[in-house]
Design an enzyme around this catalytic site. Structure first.
Site, mmCIF file in Angstrom:
data_model
loop_
_atom_site.group_PDB
_atom_site.id
_atom_site.type_symbol
_atom_site.label_atom_id
_atom_site.label_comp_id
_atom_site.label_asym_id
_atom_site.label_seq_id
_atom_site.Cartn_x
_atom_site.Cartn_y
_atom_site.Cartn_z
ATOM 1 N N THR A 117 85.096 35.265 70.286
ATOM 2 C CA THR A 117 84.071 35.011 69.261
ATOM 3 C C THR A 117 82.852 34.354 69.909
ATOM 4 O O THR A 117 81.752 34.460 69.374
ATOM 5 C CB THR A 117 84.620 34.106 68.137
ATOM 6 O OG1 THR A 117 85.330 33.015 68.727
ATOM 7 C CG2 THR A 117 85.537 34.883 67.222
ATOM 8 N N LYS A 128 91.392 34.912 81.163
ATOM 9 C CA LYS A 128 89.947 34.919 80.921
ATOM 10 C C LYS A 128 89.160 35.016 82.235
ATOM 11 O O LYS A 128 87.959 35.236 82.236
ATOM 12 C CB LYS A 128 89.544 33.671 80.130
ATOM 13 C CG LYS A 128 90.141 33.629 78.714
ATOM 14 C CD LYS A 128 89.794 32.333 78.007
ATOM 15 C CE LYS A 128 90.513 32.151 76.684
ATOM 16 N NZ LYS A 128 89.921 32.956 75.584
ATOM 17 N N LYS A 165 84.651 28.615 77.485
ATOM 18 C CA LYS A 165 85.829 28.983 76.715
ATOM 19 C C LYS A 165 87.001 28.245 77.334
ATOM 20 O O LYS A 165 86.854 27.627 78.392
ATOM 21 C CB LYS A 165 86.064 30.499 76.761
ATOM 22 C CG LYS A 165 86.062 31.061 78.205
ATOM 23 C CD LYS A 165 86.224 32.580 78.242
ATOM 24 C CE LYS A 165 84.969 33.314 77.868
ATOM 25 N NZ LYS A 165 85.153 34.383 76.900
ATOM 26 N N ARG A 166 88.176 28.288 76.661
ATOM 27 C CA ARG A 166 89.335 27.655 77.282
ATOM 28 C C ARG A 166 89.582 28.232 78.678
ATOM 29 O O ARG A 166 89.319 29.403 78.939
ATOM 30 C CB ARG A 166 90.578 27.864 76.395
ATOM 31 C CG ARG A 166 90.568 27.023 75.134
ATOM 32 C CD ARG A 166 90.463 25.536 75.456
ATOM 33 N NE ARG A 166 91.686 25.028 76.023
ATOM 34 C CZ ARG A 166 92.657 24.447 75.316
ATOM 35 N NH1 ARG A 166 92.520 24.270 74.021
ATOM 36 N NH2 ARG A 166 93.746 24.026 75.905
ATOM 37 N N LYS A 204 78.579 34.723 69.383
ATOM 38 C CA LYS A 204 77.583 33.642 69.279
ATOM 39 C C LYS A 204 76.472 33.859 70.291
ATOM 40 O O LYS A 204 75.285 33.710 69.977
ATOM 41 C CB LYS A 204 78.261 32.280 69.501
ATOM 42 C CG LYS A 204 79.235 31.914 68.391
ATOM 43 C CD LYS A 204 80.217 30.803 68.785
ATOM 44 C CE LYS A 204 81.404 30.813 67.832
ATOM 45 N NZ LYS A 204 82.536 29.988 68.293
ATOM 46 N N HIS A 213 96.694 36.801 66.624
ATOM 47 C CA HIS A 213 95.543 36.507 67.490
ATOM 48 C C HIS A 213 95.847 36.657 68.965
ATOM 49 O O HIS A 213 95.076 36.171 69.796
ATOM 50 C CB HIS A 213 95.040 35.077 67.258
ATOM 51 C CG HIS A 213 94.532 34.811 65.881
ATOM 52 N ND1 HIS A 213 93.202 34.910 65.541
ATOM 53 C CD2 HIS A 213 95.188 34.462 64.758
ATOM 54 C CE1 HIS A 213 93.046 34.615 64.260
ATOM 55 N NE2 HIS A 213 94.249 34.336 63.761
#
Ligand code: 26Q
Length: 833
Positions: free
Chosen positions: A674, A574, A568-569, A678, A377
């Protein structure tokens, strides 16, 4: 499904299991609810705030799962079907009640039953705590997988850890993240069943010994160990209206005896009881790292505890059915390793087969290699797990022997294929040599598996070409891709009722089990009536989120603004920072008198408690937010909100209300994502880089319905070494003003210097995330998005087309792919179906 109970059935488990299933109507549910609330929980008065309402509803629902659960087990037992064990240190389940009612098909009936008592099912559902046994994407993926496997009738059992404390709660104090423990079990967790009869013993410490058995065969054993008892707690996983109920089995650690009698007799009662504590520590808390921060001994204990208990559980089930004959074991069993966290299972299965079940090495190795499959991952090299050999020797000496033996044989294989290539041996060895030799868990997983997969097409390609290149060269047939997904039952049907209804009115409800059906919405993308209905639903959802935001932050949010969301984290790759730079850019533009589309920027997520930079980023978002939101010039134009304590339930409220989905990681860093799926499913449009599954999302929806920006993987690689962020900043007035304002202390008037490290990181030529490189391209894409949003019909069309094109991103498809290429399981055949 509403047969009356058979009054003639005798009590006693066997007869009960065969009795007709419980009725599913509101009367019967009300009766059971009353029974549990009054008789079992011993409460008399119905108080809307009572946590016991929730418990009684769960018990009534659980009864209806229980019978299907044992029927599912019985069918799998009877057919001795091949099965998969999904091994994961994380299952981020969130709330379970709505999902159970939805999948059983008794949501309306339950609501009806509670209504008669003047109660609202929605309040009861909202009072459930999240089961937060995971960090983020990887843990939530495991939970979505379970839902889809049960729905596809696939015999898959999840194995995990029953942490006493799940993911911490986040409070914001003066802009800083404060962690608070998540004691999610405090009021009890009514879904679980303790299965003490299946407890296993897991061993630690001691030493590895060699001896000769009665037949003169040299054998190995593990002596003088400190043992821990693994007690399983089972949670039912219902499929969608198919009567299948699978199992999530979570292990809890305790001391093998109430306390050690030897120590007790010696008078050290307290020490003996303390031993109990030491054992319990293993499953005390979830490690809150989204990536890296390796090397904690307790974490290794957790990993081994899960692997050993789960493998022993499977082996003992096997022996019940087949005796000590392992010939068919690999044909009937598959282990899917959720990242390297449970990869020690490779060595542990070898140990159990050789030392306990007395198989020879070759036979044991053939079984192991044919039954293990590994999913990666991450693409961040620093996130690949390694463990000090010295720690292994102390904690798991016999397991270390086995890893060395696996490695010795593996190195022979390498040298046969590449004689004399010592560099290659050093590169590929399971042991990284050095002053502190380390075990490379990813390599152990690859060597011990028949399948290695990434989680998006781009990610899988980059694994083959980069991180695992040597291995892909040696065993190309092992490497494959399985693009992630999400379950549409939770992420559309349950969390976005109004949209689900609108869709079902238009195209029927086939999409709940075949998401590609959503494709039929495309023909209505320009239909004015459908567009109006679509907008109305989205407005409803935005109003609901606005209320929630006000409850949490006190800020009044206008649901007519563009909801621009990144949740998100918090991690540098990111690039929440890039989003923040854009917020400051808009702030300046508006102050400069430019008209922009009114926007609400929402950023949410947790930082690992030890990740200093991520925590600074949270602080910075909150400070900028404070300034923007209190500036009268921003009123009705721009708001920036940090969403505190983001978790699964929060996403259920957020994703139906987002207009713009921020997926802005540095290309080549996000394995899949992911959340992006959504949002898309619920009609948000993505602004994103060519990273992870964004690539496939854009392909599915068409480039005209996706706001692309940023450098590609190849361009990022090409730029390294000659990257000069300060030059980029100097050459771009707008960017320069943003940085200047941040550097001037405008957002930290009374906290001088707090953001220096952040600002330095942006100006750093070696900045791995290359935030500055993508700034201008990001701002341009944001402008295109804003222009598109002004065109109501055009935007609605894009929104509809995003949802319509999300069919591929269901975990139903993902699980079919795993099953066709890796697992090869036959669906469970229930009696009478
Ligand atoms: C590491 C060391 C010690 C303790 C914990 C950990 C740890 C824990 C969790 C390391 C990694 C994780 C989780 C990683 C994760 O969530 N990865 C995400 O997986 C998603 C599902 O495949 C992808 O969509 C995301 O791209 C990926 O970041």
């Amino acid at each position: 499904m509403s047969a009356k109970p058979d009054k003639s059935a005798k009590a006693g488990s066997i007869e009960l299991l065969q009795a007709p299933n419980l009725p599913m109507d509101a009367d019967a549910i009300l009766q059971d609810f009353t029974h549990y609330f009054g008789r079992m929980l011993g409460r008399r008065t119905i108080d809307v705030k009572s946590p016991f309402l929730y418990q009684a509803v769960v018990y009534a629902a659980r009864d209806r799962l229980m019978e299907r659960w044992s029927q599912t087990r019985k069918a799998a037992q009877r057919d001795d079907t091949r099965r998969t064990a999904y091994l994961s240190l994380e299952f981020l389940m969130g709330r379970l009640l709505r999902n159970a009612l939805l999948n059983l098909g008794i949501e309306d009936e339950t609501a009806d039953a509670l209504n008669r008592l003047g109660l609202d099912l929605e309040d009861v559902i909202d009072s459930e705590r999240d089961a937060g046994l995971g960090n983020g994407g990887l843990g939530r993926l495991a939970a979505c997988f379970l839902d889809s496997c049960a729905t596809l009738s696939l015999p898959v059992i999840g194995y995990g850890i029953r942490y006493q404390y799940g993911m911490f709660h986040q409070r914001i104090e003066n802009g800083y993240q404060i962690e608070e423990p998540d004691s999610w079990l405090r009021e009890g967790f009514p879904w679980e069943i303790e299965r003490i009869e299946y407890a296993q013993t897991v061993r630690f410490g001691g030493r590895s010994i060699v001896y000769e058995d009665g037949n003169g065969v040299t054998r190995h054993a593990w002596a003088d160990t400190e043992d821990v008892l693994a007690v399983p707690y089972d949670i039912p996983i219902p499929g969608y209206r198919n009567n299948v109920v699978n199992t999530l089995r979570l292990w809890s650690a305790s001391a093998p005896h109430a306390f050690d009698l030897g120590e007790f007799n010696a008078g050290s009662y307290a020490d003996a009881v303390a031993t109990q504590n030491e054992a319990q520590n293993i499953t005390m808390v979830l490690y809150p790292n989204a990536d890296s921060e390796n090397g904690q001994e307790l974490r290794l204990r957790q990993q081994y505890f899960l692997a050993s208990a789960s493998l022993q559980d499977l082996l003992s089930g096997w022996i019940t059915r087949h005796g000590e004959n392992f010939e068919d074991f690999a044909a009937k069993t598959c282990f899917q390793l959720n990242d390297t966290h449970p990869a020690i299972a490779v060595a542990e299965l070898m140990r159990l087969l050789i030392d306990v079940h007395e198989l020879g090495w070759d036979e044991a190795w053939a079984i192991t290699q044919k039954s293990m499959a590994y999913t990666n991952h991450t693409l961040l090299p620093e996130a690949l797990e390694t463990w000090p050999v010295s720690m292994f020797r102390r904690l798991l000496p016999r397991v270390l022997d086995i890893i060395y033996e696996i490695n010795a044989r593996f190195i022979v294989e390498i040298s046969q294929q590449w004689p004399g290539d010592n560099d290659r041996i050093a590169r590929m060895s399971l042991i990284r040599e050095g002053s502190e030799p380390m075990i490379r868990m990813a390599y152990l997983a690859i060597v011990g598996s028949f399948s290695v997969n990434g989680v998006a097409e781009l990610h899988s390609r980059l694994l083959r070409e980069g991180l695992f290149r040597d291995f892909a060269e040696m065993w190309p047939e092992r490497f494959n891709n399985k693009t992630n997904g999400v379950t549409q039952r939770r992420w559309l049907a349950a969390c976005n009722k109004p949209l689900a209804e609108l869709i079902t009115d238009k195209i029927g409800d086939g999409w709940t089990t075949e998401l590609t059906e959503l494709g039929r919405l495309a023909e209505f993308a320009d239909d004015p009536d459908f567009q109006r209905a679509w907008r109305k639903v989205r407005q409803t959802n935005k109003t609901r989120l606005a209320r929630d935001l006000q409850d949490r932050t006190g800020l009044v949010v206008n649901p007519a603004t563009l909801f621009d969301v990144q949740v998100k984290r918090i991690h540098e790759y990111k690039r929440q920072l890039l989003n923040l730079l854009h917020a400051v850019y808009l702030y300046q533009r508006i102050r400069g008198g430019h008209e922009t589309v009114p926007r609400t920027i929402i950023i949410g997520g947790k930082a690992a408690p030890g990740y200093v930079m991520a925590k600074k980023i949270i602080k910075c978002i909150n400070n900028v937010s404070q300034v923007i939101n209190s500036d009268p010039a921003m009123e009705g134009r721009l708001q920036l909100i940090f969403y505190p304590d983001y978790n699964v339930s929060a996403m259920e409220l957020i994703c139906p209300a987002a207009d713009l989905s921020e997926q802005i990681s540095t290309a080549g860093k996000e394995a899949s994502g992911t959340g992006n799926m959504k949002f898309m499913m619920n009609g948000a449009v993505t602004i994103g880089t060519l990273d992870g599954a964004n690539v496939e999302i854009r392909e599915a929806v068409g480039e005209e319905n996706f706001f692309l920006f940023g450098l590609t993987v190849e361009e990022i690689a090409e730029l390294r070494g000659r990257y000069s962020p300060s030059a980029i900043i100097d050459a771009d007035d707008g960017f320069g003003r943003v940085i200047a304002m941040l550097e001037s202390g405008h957002f930290n008037r009374f906290e001088p210097g707090v953001f220096d490290s952040i600002l330095q990181s942006i100006r750093e030529p070696s900045d791995p995330w290359m935030t500055a490189a993508d700034f201008r391209s990001f701002v341009d894409a944001q402008e295109r998005a804003a222009d598109a949003y002004r065109d109501r019909a055009g935007w609605t069309r894009m929104s509809i087309l995003n949802s319509a094109s999300s069919g591929r991103f269901s975990t139903d498809r993902t699980m079919r792919d795993y099953n066709e290429d890796i697992w090869n399981l036959d669906p469970i055949l229930l009696d009478g179906t």
